[in-house]
Design an enzyme around this catalytic site. Sequence first.
Site, mmCIF file in Angstrom:
data_model
loop_
_atom_site.group_PDB
_atom_site.id
_atom_site.type_symbol
_atom_site.label_atom_id
_atom_site.label_comp_id
_atom_site.label_asym_id
_atom_site.label_seq_id
_atom_site.Cartn_x
_atom_site.Cartn_y
_atom_site.Cartn_z
ATOM 1 N N SER A 182 0.865 -1.110 0.070
ATOM 2 C CA SER A 182 0.027 -0.005 -0.104
ATOM 3 C C SER A 182 0.965 1.109 0.044
ATOM 4 C CB SER A 182 -0.897 -0.030 1.312
ATOM 5 O OG SER A 182 -1.948 1.189 1.000
ATOM 6 N N HIS A 216 -2.394 -0.937 -3.443
ATOM 7 C CA HIS A 216 -3.597 0.011 -3.359
ATOM 8 C C HIS A 216 -3.295 1.367 -4.054
ATOM 9 C CE1 HIS A 216 -4.241 -2.090 0.761
ATOM 10 N NE2 HIS A 216 -4.613 -2.677 -0.350
ATOM 11 N N ASP A 244 -4.745 -4.615 5.672
ATOM 12 C CA ASP A 244 -5.085 -5.671 4.631
ATOM 13 C C ASP A 244 -3.790 -6.588 4.599
ATOM 14 O OD1 ASP A 244 -6.538 -6.676 2.412
ATOM 15 O OD2 ASP A 244 -5.698 -5.279 1.047
#
Length: 208
Positions: free
Chosen positions: A28, A55, A148
């Site tokens: 991310s 992401h 996540d």
Amino acid sequence: MIKMADNAKNHPPYFTNAAFDIVAIAASAGGVTALIKVLSTLPAEFTAAIAIVQHLAPQYPSLMAEILSRRTAISVKQAEEGDILTPGTAYIAAPDHHLLVNGDGTLSLSQSESVRFLRPSADLLFKSVAATYKNRAIALVLTGTGSDGTIGVEAIKKMGGTVIVQDVKTAEFSGMPSAVIQAGNVDFILPLNEISSTLVTLVIGECD
């Protein structure tokens, strides 16, 4: 040319000269730099496929594949529906699409509901990889905020796969690595500059 080993019908392709068939990567915030570091030192003859969830802002086209492909000897592409996993190729989730690995070794893209406000979701990628490749899968969690990947990593471990996490000291953002480490489903905690060589050792150096 790398060839696939013979497989039973409806099973995913197992690659020759590989102890693991797939490396699933989650990143991310700070992930572009970390991914460049990992992929840039992989050899062109890397014998596993790579699936990446990074992401990204969902409203813009992604240049990730182009950026990464200029920095590594392996092939890099934005994943498309029906792609067949191929060794030495990295597939990047499209913005605003979940990336899933199917039982026959193909890829699917989905715009199903966001998972904890995220699409693509590392958890969904990891779960699909665990179900398909079981103990021949590696999950790698790099820098990022949030958690996540933590649930998906548990699925990888339950199916006998291997989990690598970037250590928090070398992670630009420690949220994702810390969450996975605290959950306890980790085989290797490594500084960023040791991850690539470890992947090569695991995938190629320990194959039958």
